[in-house]
Every structure is written in structure tokens, then in C-alpha cells.
Design a protein around this motif. Sequence first.
Motif, mmCIF file in Angstrom:
data_model
loop_
_atom_site.group_PDB
_atom_site.id
_atom_site.type_symbol
_atom_site.label_atom_id
_atom_site.label_comp_id
_atom_site.label_asym_id
_atom_site.label_seq_id
_atom_site.Cartn_x
_atom_site.Cartn_y
_atom_site.Cartn_z
ATOM 1 N N LEU A 132 0.831 -1.204 0.000
ATOM 2 C CA LEU A 132 0.000 0.000 0.000
ATOM 3 C C LEU A 132 0.865 1.253 0.000
ATOM 4 C CD1 LEU A 132 -2.875 1.211 0.212
ATOM 5 C CD2 LEU A 132 -2.641 1.075 2.701
ATOM 6 N N GLN A 133 1.958 1.212 0.740
ATOM 7 C CA GLN A 133 2.864 2.353 0.819
ATOM 8 C C GLN A 133 3.610 2.585 -0.490
ATOM 9 O OE1 GLN A 133 3.239 4.776 2.595
ATOM 10 N NE2 GLN A 133 5.262 5.147 3.428
ATOM 11 N N SER A 134 3.963 1.500 -1.185
ATOM 12 C CA SER A 134 4.782 1.623 -2.401
ATOM 13 C C SER A 134 3.970 1.595 -3.680
ATOM 14 C CB SER A 134 5.816 0.482 -2.436
ATOM 15 O OG SER A 134 5.163 -0.784 -2.478
ATOM 16 N N ALA A 135 2.645 1.668 -3.572
ATOM 17 C CA ALA A 135 1.800 1.570 -4.763
ATOM 18 C C ALA A 135 2.207 2.601 -5.819
ATOM 19 C CB ALA A 135 0.337 1.767 -4.378
ATOM 20 N N PRO A 136 2.371 2.179 -7.088
ATOM 21 C CA PRO A 136 2.783 3.110 -8.137
ATOM 22 C C PRO A 136 1.671 4.023 -8.626
ATOM 23 C CG PRO A 136 2.447 0.919 -9.044
ATOM 24 C CD PRO A 136 2.257 0.800 -7.563
ATOM 25 N N PHE A 137 0.484 3.861 -8.094
ATOM 26 C CA PHE A 137 -0.664 4.692 -8.470
ATOM 27 C C PHE A 137 -1.308 5.207 -7.192
ATOM 28 C CE2 PHE A 137 -1.710 0.204 -8.411
ATOM 29 C CZ PHE A 137 -2.697 0.147 -7.453
ATOM 30 N N SER A 138 -2.009 6.300 -7.294
ATOM 31 C CA SER A 138 -2.696 6.874 -6.139
ATOM 32 C C SER A 138 -4.155 6.448 -6.155
ATOM 33 C CB SER A 138 -2.607 8.407 -6.162
ATOM 34 O OG SER A 138 -3.173 8.908 -7.373
ATOM 35 N N ILE A 139 -4.648 6.058 -4.982
ATOM 36 C CA ILE A 139 -6.056 5.680 -4.860
ATOM 37 C C ILE A 139 -6.896 6.955 -4.919
ATOM 38 C CG2 ILE A 139 -7.769 4.576 -3.369
ATOM 39 C CD1 ILE A 139 -5.524 2.858 -2.260
ATOM 40 N N PRO A 140 -7.879 7.022 -5.842
ATOM 41 C CA PRO A 140 -8.591 8.282 -6.075
ATOM 42 C C PRO A 140 -9.331 8.841 -4.870
ATOM 43 C CG PRO A 140 -9.667 6.430 -7.185
ATOM 44 C CD PRO A 140 -8.349 5.940 -6.690
ATOM 45 N N HIS A 141 -9.893 7.983 -4.046
ATOM 46 C CA HIS A 141 -10.678 8.460 -2.902
ATOM 47 C C HIS A 141 -9.926 8.154 -1.611
ATOM 48 C CE1 HIS A 141 -14.024 9.228 -5.577
ATOM 49 N NE2 HIS A 141 -13.942 7.994 -6.041
ATOM 50 N N VAL A 142 -9.799 9.155 -0.758
ATOM 51 C CA VAL A 142 -9.105 8.973 0.520
ATOM 52 C C VAL A 142 -9.811 7.925 1.360
ATOM 53 C CG1 VAL A 142 -8.392 10.114 2.646
ATOM 54 C CG2 VAL A 142 -8.242 11.340 0.474
ATOM 55 N N GLY A 143 -11.144 7.896 1.296
ATOM 56 C CA GLY A 143 -11.896 6.914 2.067
ATOM 57 C C GLY A 143 -11.555 5.495 1.679
ATOM 58 N N SER A 144 -11.346 5.254 0.387
ATOM 59 C CA SER A 144 -10.976 3.916 -0.081
ATOM 60 C C SER A 144 -9.623 3.505 0.477
ATOM 61 C CB SER A 144 -10.941 3.882 -1.613
ATOM 62 O OG SER A 144 -12.185 4.240 -2.150
ATOM 63 N N CYS A 145 -8.694 4.436 0.495
ATOM 64 C CA CYS A 145 -7.368 4.163 1.047
ATOM 65 C C CYS A 145 -7.455 3.841 2.531
ATOM 66 C CB CYS A 145 -6.453 5.361 0.808
ATOM 67 S SG CYS A 145 -4.720 5.054 1.196
ATOM 68 N N GLN A 146 -8.310 4.577 3.242
ATOM 69 C CA GLN A 146 -8.498 4.318 4.665
ATOM 70 C C GLN A 146 -9.079 2.932 4.907
ATOM 71 O OE1 GLN A 146 -10.824 7.716 6.028
ATOM 72 N NE2 GLN A 146 -9.078 8.416 7.221
ATOM 73 N N VAL A 147 -9.986 2.520 4.037
ATOM 74 C CA VAL A 147 -10.587 1.191 4.165
ATOM 75 C C VAL A 147 -9.507 0.117 4.051
ATOM 76 C CG1 VAL A 147 -12.093 -0.487 3.043
ATOM 77 C CG2 VAL A 147 -12.886 1.848 3.393
ATOM 78 N N PHE A 148 -8.643 0.250 3.032
ATOM 79 C CA PHE A 148 -7.556 -0.710 2.874
ATOM 80 C C PHE A 148 -6.652 -0.713 4.109
ATOM 81 C CE2 PHE A 148 -8.367 -0.305 -1.781
ATOM 82 C CZ PHE A 148 -8.561 -1.656 -2.038
ATOM 83 N N TRP A 149 -6.325 0.475 4.599
ATOM 84 C CA TRP A 149 -5.442 0.565 5.760
ATOM 85 C C TRP A 149 -6.059 -0.121 6.967
ATOM 86 C CZ3 TRP A 149 -5.735 3.111 10.570
ATOM 87 C CH2 TRP A 149 -4.521 3.198 11.263
ATOM 88 N N TRP A 150 -7.346 0.105 7.206
ATOM 89 C CA TRP A 150 -8.008 -0.534 8.330
ATOM 90 C C TRP A 150 -8.056 -2.050 8.162
ATOM 91 C CZ3 TRP A 150 -8.706 1.233 12.956
ATOM 92 C CH2 TRP A 150 -8.867 2.595 13.172
ATOM 93 N N ILE A 151 -8.271 -2.522 6.948
ATOM 94 C CA ILE A 151 -8.311 -3.965 6.692
ATOM 95 C C ILE A 151 -6.986 -4.623 7.076
ATOM 96 C CG2 ILE A 151 -8.384 -5.709 4.858
ATOM 97 C CD1 ILE A 151 -10.451 -3.966 3.437
#
Length: 368
Positions: A132-151
Motif C-alpha cells: 500500500l505504501q509503495s503503490a505506483p498509483f494513487s487511490i482516487p478516494h481517501v476513504g478507499s485508502c483508509q478502508v484498505f489501511w483498516w483492513i
Amino acid sequence: MGEEVFESTIKVTISDDTMKSNVAKKSSSASLLTKLHAGYFRISLSLGGQALLWKVLIEHLDKSQTLHHFFHTLPSTTFLLLWWISLCTLLILSFLYILRCIFHFSLVKSEFLHPVGVNYLFAPWISWLLLLQSAPFSIPHVGSCQVFWWIFVVPVGILDVKIYGQWFTTEKRFLSMVANPTSQLSVLGNLTGAWVASKKEWKESAVCIFTLGLTHYLVVFITLYQRLSGSNNLPAMLRPSFFLFVAAPSMASLAWASISGNFDMSCRMLFFLSLFLFTSLVCRPALFKKSMRKFNVAWWAYSFPLTFLALASAQYAHQVKGPVSAGLMLLLSALSVLVFVGLTVSTALNLDMLLADNDRYLNFTKRN
């Protein structure tokens, strides 16, 4: 009459061969699931860390400096290839381990109850956080990124509650009884989660998890330094895990630098500690002599701690300008890449030994 008997004999033979083939396939898949323990996630940890190192060297170093310009000339396709290989490897390992949980839950339970096996249960979640930290693309929605982080972070928190709670309350599971170098993986889970959270600007979550990780790191480090009974029970095959002594302070320096926004004095102290511990281990090759006699997946424990140290050196070189810091970064980064390539080649040449029947890790966990 004879032809009919001959044909029926052939059919019976083919049927027997088919049944044997199906049984062999089933036993082979069952054997794979019984052998694939959580320790194999060392590979995904190394791949994710190496991808992150390439991303840091390519994207975040000053182009105006000659040494840093060398890293900017590296093709970005190499980083992309590493990241996608890391993702595919982690997906495959995760899928197989889920099957192991479903069909061989007793083996997973034995890992969970073992002082070494339980620590490697943090490795899958650390691997996902690194990706998740090294992803070569940015996740468009901050909420989606937070969901992945919580998972990825919630399982780390659940394991924390279980393990740290046992250290406090269970007489047979006191830290002094079960401490071993792999205990630092629980700390790495917290520190990596804090680092990723701070990069996404979730400061409160980052500080919370960092506090939990750093507090227990101090306790674990002091306990291991005293060389109590737990650290002496580690078999020779698992001695590469001593390099986790290097990984924990390196990741702590990276996490705190991201939280504070500066590679300050505290970060430098942690970096110098990890550098000292790395030097101490390198100067004692006899400690790892037995573990290097025959290839084993435990060798991958050399790679990701060295990669974390190289990442910390890159941050140090970015903060403290000068030929010494730049040269140190170059040396550690080159060494990290060489070790990673060497392990990749060794693994490719010893695929038949990757899932060995005489895996000492499995025997070590089954005894407990």
C-alpha cells in the motif's frame, strides 16, 4: 473372448491409473498446504520492501546531486515490475494460506500457540501495508485508502491484544519465557502501520500505533539483550531472524520521521542503533554458519531488514547532506539489492527444496 478380457483389463488399468493420479494430485495439494506456513511470507516482505526502496530512490532523491542522479536514471519499469511481482506473490501466498486455515486449521492453531510461529502471523499484514505504501498509483478516494489501511491494521491490533495481553497476564506466556528475535515482528507490524498512516496524513492514528509499537519494542529489545531462555531456544535454521534486530529501529526511525515531518535527532539515534546492530551481526558470520549449509526459506530474513536499513539511510542522506551520508546510502542500498538478487537466484535454483519435508520450522512448531 480373449479380446474382451484384454479390453476390460486395459480399462481397469486406465481407471486405476486415473484414480492414482487423482489421489496423487489431492495428496500433493494437501502436502503443499501442510508445508506452507506463515514463515513463507518472508518472501513477500522482502519483495515489498525492495519495491519500496526502488520507489524511494527513484522518486524522492535530489536530482541535483551526482550520486542521487544515478538512481533517477534507473528505469521506472524495474520498480513497476518489482511491485507487480510483489503483489502477485502476496496474492498467491495469501490464497494458499487461507486454504490452509480452512482445511488444516489445527496446523494454523499450532502456529498461533507457538512463540515463533505466532510472530510470523504478522508478516502477511506487514507485506500488504508495504505494498500500500509503495503503490505506483494513487487511490482516487481517501476513504478507499483508509478502508484498505483498516483492513490491514485491524488484524495487527487483534494479534497485539492477544500477544501483549499474554505477556502481561499468562504465567506460561510471560515475555521472559517466550521472547525470541522473531518477537520483533509484532513491533514491526505496529511501526509499519504507523508509517503508512502518517504518509496518508492520519496523524492521530499514526501516533497511537507508533506509541504502542515503540513501547513494546523497548521491552522486547531489553529482554532479548539479556539473552533469557526464549532467545536461546531458537534452532540454528532460524538464526537469520537475528537481523530483525536491525529492522525494528530502522522502521521506527522511518515512522517517526514521517510523523514529525523531519528526520530529527530521535530518528538519527534509532538509525545509528540499527547501523550498530547490523555491524555487530555482520562481524559474527559464525553465528549463521549452520543456517547457511542448506537452502531454506529462512534465508529471506536477511533481505527485508537490510532493505529497511537502506530506506532509513536514504532518509538520513536526504536530511544530512554530505559525501559520508550519501556514500553510506549507496553502500547499504547496493548491498540490499545484491542480497535480494542473490536470494532470488538461490530460490530459483532450489525450488525443489523450497517446500522441504524436513523443514525444521515445522518440526519446531509441532513439538509445542
